[in-house]
Enzyme design. Structure first.
Site, PDB file in Angstrom:
ATOM      1  N   HIS A  61      35.187  28.192  39.427  1.00 26.81           N
ATOM      2  CA  HIS A  61      34.620  29.542  39.319  1.00 26.81           C
ATOM      3  C   HIS A  61      35.767  30.542  39.427  1.00 26.81           C
ATOM      4  O   HIS A  61      35.867  31.442  38.615  1.00 26.81           O
ATOM      5  CB  HIS A  61      33.563  29.788  40.409  1.00 26.81           C
ATOM      6  N   GLU A 133      37.421  37.050  35.620  1.00 32.64           N
ATOM      7  CA  GLU A 133      38.098  36.522  36.815  1.00 32.64           C
ATOM      8  C   GLU A 133      39.504  37.093  36.955  1.00 32.64           C
ATOM      9  O   GLU A 133      39.949  37.429  38.050  1.00 32.64           O
ATOM     10  CB  GLU A 133      38.118  34.988  36.782  1.00 32.64           C
ATOM     11  N   HIS A 137      39.896  39.455  40.101  1.00 34.43           N
ATOM     12  CA  HIS A 137      40.642  38.772  41.181  1.00 34.43           C
ATOM     13  C   HIS A 137      42.131  38.600  40.878  1.00 34.43           C
ATOM     14  O   HIS A 137      42.977  38.864  41.721  1.00 34.43           O
ATOM     15  CB  HIS A 137      40.013  37.401  41.461  1.00 34.43           C
TER      16      HIS A 137
HETATM   17  P1  5GP Z   1      28.088  36.811  45.752  1.00 32.38           P
HETATM   18  O1  5GP Z   1      27.622  38.136  46.192  1.00 32.38           O
HETATM   19  O2  5GP Z   1      27.267  36.202  44.666  1.00 32.38           O
HETATM   20  O3  5GP Z   1      28.390  35.848  46.865  1.00 32.38           O
HETATM   21  O4  5GP Z   1      29.507  37.072  45.090  1.00 32.38           O
HETATM   22  C1  5GP Z   1      29.648  37.798  43.914  1.00 32.38           C
HETATM   23  C2  5GP Z   1      31.105  37.870  43.558  1.00 32.38           C
HETATM   24  O5  5GP Z   1      31.818  38.657  44.518  1.00 32.38           O
HETATM   25  C3  5GP Z   1      31.845  36.540  43.550  1.00 32.38           C
HETATM   26  O6  5GP Z   1      31.673  35.848  42.378  1.00 32.38           O
HETATM   27  C4  5GP Z   1      33.266  36.995  43.748  1.00 32.38           C
HETATM   28  O7  5GP Z   1      33.777  37.543  42.557  1.00 32.38           O
HETATM   29  C5  5GP Z   1      33.099  38.098  44.754  1.00 32.38           C
HETATM   30  N1  5GP Z   1      33.125  37.582  46.143  1.00 32.38           N
HETATM   31  C6  5GP Z   1      32.046  37.297  46.938  1.00 32.38           C
HETATM   32  N2  5GP Z   1      32.422  36.914  48.149  1.00 32.38           N
HETATM   33  C7  5GP Z   1      33.781  36.924  48.146  1.00 32.38           C
HETATM   34  C8  5GP Z   1      34.749  36.642  49.147  1.00 32.38           C
HETATM   35  O8  5GP Z   1      34.464  36.284  50.288  1.00 32.38           O
HETATM   36  N3  5GP Z   1      36.052  36.793  48.770  1.00 32.38           N
HETATM   37  C9  5GP Z   1      36.411  37.206  47.535  1.00 32.38           C
HETATM   38  N4  5GP Z   1      37.720  37.318  47.270  1.00 32.38           N
HETATM   39  N5  5GP Z   1      35.521  37.494  46.581  1.00 32.38           N
HETATM   40  C10 5GP Z   1      34.222  37.351  46.877  1.00 32.38           C
HETATM   41  P1  5GP Z   2      31.629  37.003  39.945  1.00 36.26           P
HETATM   42  O1  5GP Z   2      30.382  36.490  40.533  1.00 36.26           O
HETATM   43  O2  5GP Z   2      32.799  36.074  39.960  1.00 36.26           O
HETATM   44  O3  5GP Z   2      31.960  38.409  40.248  1.00 36.26           O
HETATM   45  O4  5GP Z   2      31.205  37.143  38.438  1.00 36.26           O
HETATM   46  C1  5GP Z   2      31.128  36.081  37.575  1.00 36.26           C
HETATM   47  C2  5GP Z   2      30.965  36.686  36.197  1.00 36.26           C
HETATM   48  O5  5GP Z   2      31.359  35.733  35.267  1.00 36.26           O
HETATM   49  C3  5GP Z   2      29.528  37.074  35.908  1.00 36.26           C
HETATM   50  O6  5GP Z   2      29.522  38.191  35.084  1.00 36.26           O
HETATM   51  C4  5GP Z   2      29.034  35.872  35.154  1.00 36.26           C
HETATM   52  O7  5GP Z   2      28.030  36.171  34.228  1.00 36.26           O
HETATM   53  C5  5GP Z   2      30.279  35.436  34.429  1.00 36.26           C
HETATM   54  N1  5GP Z   2      30.298  33.992  34.169  1.00 36.26           N
HETATM   55  C6  5GP Z   2      30.503  33.450  32.972  1.00 36.26           C
HETATM   56  N2  5GP Z   2      30.454  32.113  33.040  1.00 36.26           N
HETATM   57  C7  5GP Z   2      30.208  31.801  34.334  1.00 36.26           C
HETATM   58  C8  5GP Z   2      30.044  30.572  35.015  1.00 36.26           C
HETATM   59  O8  5GP Z   2      30.103  29.464  34.466  1.00 36.26           O
HETATM   60  N3  5GP Z   2      29.827  30.637  36.356  1.00 36.26           N
HETATM   61  C9  5GP Z   2      29.751  31.840  37.018  1.00 36.26           C
HETATM   62  N4  5GP Z   2      29.521  31.809  38.317  1.00 36.26           N
HETATM   63  N5  5GP Z   2      29.899  33.024  36.389  1.00 36.26           N
HETATM   64  C10 5GP Z   2      30.124  32.997  35.059  1.00 36.26           C
END
Ligand code: 5GP
Ligand code: 5GP
Length: 244
Positions: A61, A133, A137
């Site tokens: 991811h 990504e 990040h």
């Molecule tokens: P979710 O709210 O679904 O846990 O996270 C959404 C997105 O926020 C993740 O895919 C990632 O991009 C970012 N994110 C969530 N938690 C963390 C964290 O603890 N550290 C970092 N660096 N990014 C995070």
């Molecule tokens: P994050 O949660 O890391 O901030 O966001 C992930 C982003 O990448 C979302 O916009 C999601 O739709 C896109 N994405 C594309 N392919 C994938 C996948 O295979 N897994 C996840 N977790 N996100 C994906």
């Protein structure tokens, strides 16, 4: 002051300058892998990438810079958009001469397609995921890893940590059976030497399932380390490991 005292101070100044210029603005990385079976087995479902259904293996991811205090930087440089030509720099491109034509095989892209496959809809080749990504990040560790190094380092960590193999060696298989989260964590600890965080999602019948695994990596993106802080993710005590 003697000559050696002088050189010592110079060395210290040099070290200090190095540390400042490194000034990386993060402490460590989360290396996050997803189980494709769980990404797809949801109400929202998924779309296979253009290259076809990914193998039944964990995929990447992301590699996320993080602070020891559990906060994290994001979207650090608007002036550094994702650039496929940078990801795949020429030095790492293999040229294969076939007859009189030269076939350019981009080693990093073929690795990304396998190990960092996108499952989001609509079907696409992965560029959207990789650029998201990088921009969210990767730009936050850019002082240490440029685009090429960021993707290459992440792929190298993935190759070093064979999570599926580690779980299977402990009898934990993607066979739709339910496993204790504690057993999953113990197996990962035994296989990698480090504690991991496990994140779950729900299938359409609201069963909890193994979705993502977080491990920690040092700031140079080379080695696994013990997490300075583990992300808090909730799972039921017994979760499904779906077939993919
Ligand atoms: P979710 O709210 O679904 O846990 O996270 C959404 C997105 O926020 C993740 O895919 C990632 O991009 C970012 N994110 C969530 N938690 C963390 C964290 O603890 N550290 C970092 N660096 N990014 C995070
Ligand atoms: P994050 O949660 O890391 O901030 O966001 C992930 C982003 O990448 C979302 O916009 C999601 O739709 C896109 N994405 C594309 N392919 C994938 C996948 O295979 N897994 C996840 N977790 N996100 C994906």
């Amino acid at each position: 002051m003697g000559k050696s005292g002088c050189s010592f101070i110079l060395l210290e100044l040099l070290l200090l300058q190095c540390l400042i210029s490194l000034g990386q603005g993060y402490d460590f990385f989360y290396f996050v892998q997803q189980w494709p079976g769980s990404y797809c087995d949801t109400k929202r479902s998924c779309c296979y990438p253009t290259a076809g259904k990914p193998a039944a293996n964990f995929t990447i991811h992301g590699l996320w810079p993080n602070y020891n205090n559990a906060t994290y930087p994001s979207n650090c440089n608007k002036n550094s958009p994702y650039d496929g030509t940078k990801v795949n720099d020429n030095q790492s491109t293999t040229l294969i001469k076939m007859d009189r034509t030269i076939v350019v095989v981009s080693d990093l892209f073929s690795r990304l397609e396998v190990s960092w496959a996108t499952l989001a809809c609509p079907t696409n080749n992965g560029t959207k995921f990789w650029s998201h990504e990088w921009e969210k990040h990767g730009t936050c560790s850019e002082s240490v890893l440029d685009q090429h190094s960021y993707f290459e380092a992440t792929l190298n960590i993935k190759d070093k940590v064979n999570l599926l193999h580690i779980l299977e060696a402990a009898g934990i298989r993607p066979d739709d059976n339910f496993y204790k989260v504690e057993d999953i964590k113990e197996a990962i600890k035994a296989g990698t030497g480090y504690d991991a965080a496990v994140e779950c999602n729900s299938d359409p019948s609201r069963n909890g399932q193994l979705f993502q695994v977080y491990l920690c990596v040092d700031a140079s993106a080379k080695d696994l380390i013990e997490c300075p802080v583990l992300p808090k993710r909730k799972c039921k005590s017994s979760i499904q490991f779906p077939i993919f």
